[in-house]
Motif scaffolding. Structure first.
Motif, PDB file in Angstrom:
ATOM      1  N   ALA A 238      35.886  33.729  37.236  1.00  0.00           N
ATOM      2  CA  ALA A 238      37.130  33.386  37.879  1.00  0.00           C
ATOM      3  C   ALA A 238      38.116  32.739  37.049  1.00  0.00           C
ATOM      4  O   ALA A 238      37.804  31.870  36.092  1.00  0.00           O
ATOM      5  N   SER A 239      39.417  33.334  37.175  1.00  0.00           N
ATOM      6  CA  SER A 239      40.493  33.088  36.198  1.00  0.00           C
ATOM      7  C   SER A 239      41.030  31.610  36.226  1.00  0.00           C
ATOM      8  O   SER A 239      41.456  31.287  35.171  1.00  0.00           O
ATOM      9  N   GLY A 240      41.168  31.057  37.416  1.00  0.00           N
ATOM     10  CA  GLY A 240      41.756  29.839  37.436  1.00  0.00           C
ATOM     11  C   GLY A 240      43.243  29.763  36.991  1.00  0.00           C
ATOM     12  O   GLY A 240      43.941  28.923  36.674  1.00  0.00           O
ATOM     13  N   GLY A 241      43.820  31.308  37.130  1.00  0.00           N
ATOM     14  CA  GLY A 241      45.420  31.267  36.650  1.00  0.00           C
ATOM     15  C   GLY A 241      46.079  32.312  37.573  1.00  0.00           C
ATOM     16  O   GLY A 241      45.943  32.245  38.694  1.00  0.00           O
ATOM     17  N   LEU A 242      46.246  33.595  36.725  1.00  0.00           N
ATOM     18  CA  LEU A 242      46.983  34.517  37.425  1.00  0.00           C
ATOM     19  C   LEU A 242      46.269  35.898  37.311  1.00  0.00           C
ATOM     20  O   LEU A 242      47.066  36.973  37.663  1.00  0.00           O
ATOM     21  N   HIS A 243      44.863  35.808  37.004  1.00  0.00           N
ATOM     22  CA  HIS A 243      44.465  36.961  36.952  1.00  0.00           C
ATOM     23  C   HIS A 243      43.482  37.371  38.025  1.00  0.00           C
ATOM     24  O   HIS A 243      42.666  38.512  37.778  1.00  0.00           O
ATOM     25  N   GLY A 244      43.015  36.419  38.983  1.00  0.00           N
ATOM     26  CA  GLY A 244      42.327  37.177  39.843  1.00  0.00           C
ATOM     27  C   GLY A 244      40.859  36.689  39.417  1.00  0.00           C
ATOM     28  O   GLY A 244      40.468  35.755  39.160  1.00  0.00           O
ATOM     29  N   LEU A 245      40.111  38.008  39.675  1.00  0.00           N
ATOM     30  CA  LEU A 245      38.653  37.855  39.689  1.00  0.00           C
ATOM     31  C   LEU A 245      38.135  38.922  38.937  1.00  0.00           C
ATOM     32  O   LEU A 245      38.812  40.112  39.020  1.00  0.00           O
ATOM     33  N   SER A 246      37.023  39.016  38.418  1.00  0.00           N
ATOM     34  CA  SER A 246      36.422  40.273  37.555  1.00  0.00           C
ATOM     35  C   SER A 246      35.033  40.102  37.695  1.00  0.00           C
ATOM     36  O   SER A 246      34.413  39.176  37.902  1.00  0.00           O
ATOM     37  N   ARG A 247      34.536  41.345  37.809  1.00  0.00           N
ATOM     38  CA  ARG A 247      32.823  41.661  37.930  1.00  0.00           C
ATOM     39  C   ARG A 247      32.661  42.741  36.887  1.00  0.00           C
ATOM     40  O   ARG A 247      33.256  43.776  36.827  1.00  0.00           O
ATOM     41  N   ARG A 248      31.563  42.257  35.950  1.00  0.00           N
ATOM     42  CA  ARG A 248      31.461  43.325  34.960  1.00  0.00           C
ATOM     43  C   ARG A 248      29.706  43.637  35.333  1.00  0.00           C
ATOM     44  O   ARG A 248      28.983  42.692  35.254  1.00  0.00           O
ATOM     45  N   TYR A 249      29.592  45.090  35.348  1.00  0.00           N
ATOM     46  CA  TYR A 249      28.043  45.337  35.781  1.00  0.00           C
ATOM     47  C   TYR A 249      27.941  46.455  34.794  1.00  0.00           C
ATOM     48  O   TYR A 249      28.443  47.542  35.132  1.00  0.00           O
ATOM     49  N   GLY A 250      26.700  46.294  33.988  1.00  0.00           N
ATOM     50  CA  GLY A 250      26.577  47.615  32.930  1.00  0.00           C
ATOM     51  C   GLY A 250      27.943  47.605  32.182  1.00  0.00           C
ATOM     52  O   GLY A 250      28.341  46.667  31.691  1.00  0.00           O
ATOM     53  N   ASN A 251      28.484  48.920  31.915  1.00  0.00           N
ATOM     54  CA  ASN A 251      29.622  49.174  31.286  1.00  0.00           C
ATOM     55  C   ASN A 251      30.640  49.132  31.967  1.00  0.00           C
ATOM     56  O   ASN A 251      31.880  49.683  31.559  1.00  0.00           O
ATOM     57  N   GLN A 252      30.920  48.907  33.501  1.00  0.00           N
ATOM     58  CA  GLN A 252      31.760  49.161  34.281  1.00  0.00           C
ATOM     59  C   GLN A 252      32.538  47.307  34.676  1.00  0.00           C
ATOM     60  O   GLN A 252      31.689  46.570  34.948  1.00  0.00           O
ATOM     61  N   LEU A 262      42.708  39.412  47.620  1.00  0.00           N
ATOM     62  CA  LEU A 262      42.257  37.922  47.145  1.00  0.00           C
ATOM     63  C   LEU A 262      43.420  37.283  47.891  1.00  0.00           C
ATOM     64  O   LEU A 262      44.386  37.445  47.945  1.00  0.00           O
ATOM     65  N   ALA A 263      42.825  35.786  48.430  1.00  0.00           N
ATOM     66  CA  ALA A 263      43.757  34.904  48.974  1.00  0.00           C
ATOM     67  C   ALA A 263      44.904  34.405  47.826  1.00  0.00           C
ATOM     68  O   ALA A 263      45.965  33.968  48.175  1.00  0.00           O
ATOM     69  N   SER A 264      44.258  34.368  46.544  1.00  0.00           N
ATOM     70  CA  SER A 264      45.206  34.074  45.422  1.00  0.00           C
ATOM     71  C   SER A 264      44.624  34.492  44.277  1.00  0.00           C
ATOM     72  O   SER A 264      43.515  34.508  44.227  1.00  0.00           O
ATOM     73  N   ASP A 265      45.536  34.624  43.242  1.00  0.00           N
ATOM     74  CA  ASP A 265      45.008  35.150  41.960  1.00  0.00           C
ATOM     75  C   ASP A 265      44.374  33.938  41.206  1.00  0.00           C
ATOM     76  O   ASP A 265      43.778  34.099  40.054  1.00  0.00           O
ATOM     77  N   ASP A 266      44.681  32.496  41.770  1.00  0.00           N
ATOM     78  CA  ASP A 266      43.898  31.320  41.250  1.00  0.00           C
ATOM     79  C   ASP A 266      42.608  31.068  41.977  1.00  0.00           C
ATOM     80  O   ASP A 266      42.384  30.354  42.740  1.00  0.00           O
ATOM     81  N   VAL A 267      41.796  31.684  41.108  1.00  0.00           N
ATOM     82  CA  VAL A 267      40.132  31.467  41.609  1.00  0.00           C
ATOM     83  C   VAL A 267      39.450  30.413  40.923  1.00  0.00           C
ATOM     84  O   VAL A 267      39.622  30.508  39.573  1.00  0.00           O
ATOM     85  N   ARG A 268      38.906  29.508  41.426  1.00  0.00           N
ATOM     86  CA  ARG A 268      38.269  28.369  40.707  1.00  0.00           C
ATOM     87  C   ARG A 268      36.834  28.475  40.956  1.00  0.00           C
ATOM     88  O   ARG A 268      36.341  27.638  39.814  1.00  0.00           O
TER      89      ARG A 268
END
Length: 978
Positions: A238-252, A262-268
């Motif tokens: 969770a970025s807590g800023g302006l980058h939203g959310l990421s998920r890394r699974y394997g090499n992807q 997303l409701a907001s790019d600031d995910v806490r």
């Protein structure tokens, strides 16, 4: 096309959002946790809330006020509770109540860090002091030396406590030994379920390899404030800023921002729940990634493309899924790829009216353009198709292509020869809306009025309906027919073949989500999947069979929506195939926003009802209330059932033992009220059922006692019963006594009459007879010695006898009455004075004092008789010159005084009376009869004073009781006169 087993892309997951519009206390989410009962707990800037899937519940009325502040962190314990840290307080939620944990030192101290301990407690850092919980108390633990301001801490599954102060990462071993790692800038510590430890400085992520923390290359986002490793090992950030959310699974690595939903790019904050859904706390609301029952695929990448609304679906023999649109061409989904066909491939921009199997690619019917099949790289129109609105193409096993043309009827193309087929009468007015092949390969056609079956030579009617037929399904041996006015069901399709009776019509009134049924499909378990313009639903075999056989008159289908993975649950109300069952058994649907397939899935989880709270009138109480004060109250029970799967379709049934005789179906309502309950003991029970109609049968219960007022208690009722019995006995006793007294009164009346007769005989007959006897004796002497005188005496004797006869007649007349009922005591005493007067003397005076009042006639007669005797003695025997009678009335008595100045009575006569005389004895007897006091004061030569005191009473039987005693006392006395 990705499947669930290969971890679907984030954009294929169901993303749901909740904000303050849905009841969230505040959109800025700061903490998340889930308790074993399934409730999701959400911390915000404005306090704590509990979420059951439908409603957020705050704790303003039944929680500490600190829970309305900013919530810093939520941590599960090892039981069914949770630790809650606000900016100024620490609380333990256990057994449905909040326990305040006292933090030593300043009452307004801030909690700097909090982490779960291995024993289910928590570690906290406050005012640069390290503490841990023991039960519900805190004990101080020394920080490792040279540890400065603590930024974060974490205890891993091996019991090692990791601490970072921004300069070092310190590992405190179970034996209290300390290992220090030099990692400046570390602000965040996290350990996954496998035991791996992560550390981050907000821009770089490190993982502990057993000897040191190593940099993780390309973990996802360039900056983060929270991270999580899910059950598959995917790393979420969770970025807590302006980058939203990421998920890394394997090499992807996937990233999501507001552009992706997303409701907001600031995910806490991040949380994976027990259903493996991922919850996201942002500064603009709460969101969830959900693995839905459906996987949806868009036809076009243009989200606003109205012409690409899907209106038909088809499966080709090679497994490819084809979807037709309103005016945007067709799409083929095969081997994870989507291929679009449109004008460039020879297909005109018209409404797709269906597909039919024709070689490597299907034949495609396009509104009034005809039927197109692929030749080379292009689609071309089949030349022999009649002009008109082409509909429902179908290929049969003999190579025939069947289709209908609006207002022209049904046609068959075989071996390049076109034939017109009669269906219904007349042919030109019959609208062929549906063509299908059943499991046995038989061809069926649906018209505006009937469903017909092809025999090989002609169509024969099988089902007549008043509404147009749109689809049919053959689940097992049954038959389901979709019409514009409901679903018609037969449990045995053989009865249709034999034309045995009409089917049962199932409409919205009986539980369907709509009566306009566009399509119906049977799955491998013979459940029916039903399509209406606004919903997709599933009706279990057990339910539709019971309805078809008349065993029930209502059904409760599962209804699916966006939360189940549908991009839309709206289906175009057009007359073509919108649902199919593919060869692998899966069910596919054409919705307005693309196609959707039902994934192999486990049944919905069993839900458990939970009693939320009890409210008495306007007083909000907890769920553990046991006693309610006396009175007529409105008692409200609020209940719920936490669920991530279709929580709005959970149904409840309840009963109040001690009041309800049977279970009551509450539907989806989650509150019930009772008013005017009488005092007593009650037990409220509620059971929840998931949308599949399955329940664990375990009820949430609450036992309570409605206290009675004292007059509603058993002891008071018993006392009242005893009192009523006592009153009844007393009333009966008094009535019996009164009756006895009345009988006694009658007896005494008769006795009084006898005494009166004796008195009259004494004063008249006996006296006269004695006088006559004396005269006769004297006459006897005179006859011998004085004959002349004897003649005179004889004449006198005759006169005396005549006077005696007159007096005796008067006495007989008086025997028939008392002293005269209509006269008062004063009147009758005046009459007595006239009765005894023989000359001018004595003088007579009658006076009264006080307020005269009516006197009971029997009492009055007795008083009259006493006074008459006294007056008789004064007038006839005392030779009085003056006689005075005084009557003195008092509130509860009266007194009669008779005074004369006659010769008086000596003491012996007063005590014993004279032999043969009744007067004084009779006066005493009369006085005793009425409970009066009689006093005779007399001396020879000084006159006589007779005083009679009579008490009056409201109880009519009391004086007669005393009178009866007087009668008994006097019954054996010899009565004598003065």
């Amino acid at each position: 096309m990705k499947t669930r087993d290969s971890e679907p892309l984030l954009r294929d997951e169901v993303l749901s959002t909740w904000t303050t519009e849905q009841g969230l206390p505040q959109n800025f989410v700061t903490a998340l946790a889930q308790t074993p009962d399934g409730f999701l707990w959400v911390g915000t800037l404005n306090g704590l809330a509990r979420f059951d899937g439908v409603h957020f519940r705050g704790f303003e009325k039944d929680g500490p006020p600190e829970l309305q502040e900013r919530i810093l962190k939520l941590v599960r314990d090892n039981d069914d509770g949770m630790w809650i840290a606000s900016t100024t307080g620490l609380f333990h939620y256990t057994h449905n109540r909040f326990v305040t944990i006292t933090i030593p030192g300043n009452s307004h101290v801030l909690i700097q860090a909090l982490a779960r301990a291995g024993d289910g407690g928590v570690w906290i850092v406050s005012d640069d002091r390290l503490m841990r919980t023991r039960g519900d108390a805190l004990e101080a633990v020394p920080l490792p030396s040279n540890t400065h301001v603590v930024r974060d801490l974490f205890e891993n599954k091996d019991g090692i406590l990791w601490i970072t102060d921004g300069e070092h990462v310190v590992a405190v071993q179970a034996d209290h030994s300390v290992i220090r790692y030099n990692n400046p800038g570390i602000q965040l510590l996290f350990g996954d379920a496998s035991g791996k430890m992560y550390a981050g400085d907000g821009h770089k992520l490190f993982r502990f390899d057993g000897g040191d923390f190593k940099l993780v290359p390309h973990p996802g986002l360039g900056n983060f404030v929270d991270l999580m490793v899910d059950h598959r090992g995917a790393l979420w950030m969770a970025s807590g800023g302006l980058h939203g959310l990421s998920r890394r699974y394997g090499n992807q690595t996937e990233a999501m921002t507001t552009a992706d939903g997303l409701a907001s790019d600031d995910v806490r904050v991040l949380l994976e729940d027990s259903n493996h859904d991922v919850w996201i706390g942002t500064i603009a609301g709460l969101q969830r990634f959900h693995h839905g029952i459906f996987t949806s695929y868009a036809i076009s990448d243009d989200p606003g493309g109205g012409r690409s609304q899907t209106d038909a679906i088809f499966e080709q023999r090679d497994g490819g899924i084809w979807a037709g649109t309103l005016e945007g061409g067709v799409a083929e989904f095969k081997d994870g790829r989507r291929t679009l066909y449109g004008r460039g491939q020879g297909l005109p921009a018209g409404q797709i009216r269906g597909f039919a199997e024709r070689g490597a690619t299907p034949a495609i019917a396009i509104s009034d353009y005809g039927i197109f099949e692929r030749r080379g790289s292009k689609f071309t129109k089949i030349p022999s198709i009649p002009h008109g609105y082409v509909n429902t193409p179908l290929a049969t096993s003999d190579g025939s292509l069947w289709f209908s043309v609006l207002h022209h009827g049904l046609f068959r193309l075989k071996d390049q020869r076109l034939s017109s087929i009669d269906v219904g009468q007349p042919k030109t007015d019959s609208s062929i809306r549906y063509l299908a092949v059943d499991q046995q390969g038989k061809l069926w056609a649906g018209t505006d009025t009937q469903l017909e079956r092809w025999t090989g030579e002609r169509f024969e009617p099988a089902v007549n309906t008043p509404h147009p037929i749109l689809s049919a399904a053959w689940p097992g041996h049954g038959l389901a027919v979709a019409t514009m006015r409901g679903l018609i069901l037969w449990s045995d399709e053989g009865s249709v073949r034999k034309n045995l009776g009409a089917g049962k019509v199932l409409t919205q009134a009986e539980g369907l989500p709509g009566s306009f049924v566009l399509d119906v499909v049977s799955d491998a378990e013979e459940n029916l999947w039903i399509v209406t313009p606004r919903s997709i639903a599933c009706l279990s075999r057990k339910q539709w069979m019971a309805f078809a056989e008349g065993k029930t008159d209502h059904v409760i289908p599962e209804v699916f929506d966006r939360a189940d993975g549908l991009k839309s649950n709206d289906v175009l109300p057009l007359n073509q195939v919108t649902a199919i069952r593919s060869r692998d058994g899966r069910i596919w649907f054409a919705t307005t926003h693309g196609i959707a397939v039902v994934n192999p899935h486990l049944p919905d989880p069993i839900v458990q009802a939970v009693l939320d709270y009890i409210q008495v009138d306007d007083q909000h109480l907890g769920a553990d209330v046991t006693t309610i004060s006396p009175g007529l109250h409105r008692i409200t029970f609020a209940y719920t059932a936490p669920s991530d799967i279709a929580p709005e379709q959970i149904r409840f049934r309840y009963r109040l033992e001690g009041w309800d005789r049977q279970w009551i179906d509450a539907g989806t309502e989650r509150v019930v009220s009772y008013t005017g309950l009488p005092p007593g003991r009650y037990t409220f029970q509620v059971v929840a059922t998931n949308r599949e109609g399955v329940s664990n049968g375990v009820a949430a219960t609450a036992a309570l006692r409605l206290e009675p007022f004292f007059w509603q208690t058993g002891w008071f009722r018993a006392l009242l019963a005893f009192a009523l019995v006592g009153i009844a006995v007393e009333v009966t006793r008094r009535r019996t006594l009164l009756r006895a007294e009345r009988l006694s009164l009658r007896f005494q009346e008769r006795t009084a009459e006898r005494e009166r007769i004796a008195y009259q005989i004494h004063d008249t007959v006996i006296q006269d007879m004695i006088g006559v006897a004396f005269q006769l004796e004297l006459l006897g002497f005179q006859l011998n010695d004085q004959p002349e005188t004897a003649s005179t005496s004889l004449s006198t004797l005759a006169d005396r006898v005549r006077g005696s006869i007159a007096r005796n007649r008067n006495m007989v007349s008086n025997l028939h009455s008392t002293a005269v009922a209509e006269y008062s005591l004063v009147d009758v005493l005046r009459h007595a004075e006239a009765e005894f007067r023989l000359s001018e003397l004595p003088d007579f005076q009658l006076t009264t004092t006080g307020e005269p009042r009516p006197i009971d006639p029997l009492v009055r007669d007795e008083v009259y008789r006493i006074c008459r005797e006294a007056l008789s003695n004064a007038f006839r025997h005392g030779y009085a010159r003056h006689v005075e009678v005084k009557i003195i009335f008092s509130p509860d008595s009266f007194e009669v005084i008779v005074v004369d100045d006659g010769e008086g009575i000596d003491e012996v006569t007063q005590r014993q009376g004279r032999d043969g005389h009744f007067g004084l004895r009779g006066m005493q007897a009369h006085a005793k009869r009425i409970g009066a006091t009689l006093t005779i004061d007399s001396k020879l030569g000084q006159g006589t004073k007779v005083t009679l005191q009579v008490r009056t009473t409201k109880s009519p039987w009391r004086p007669w009781r005393r009178g009866r005693r007087s009668q008994e006392e006097n019954s054996s006395e010899d009565q004598s006169t003065r």
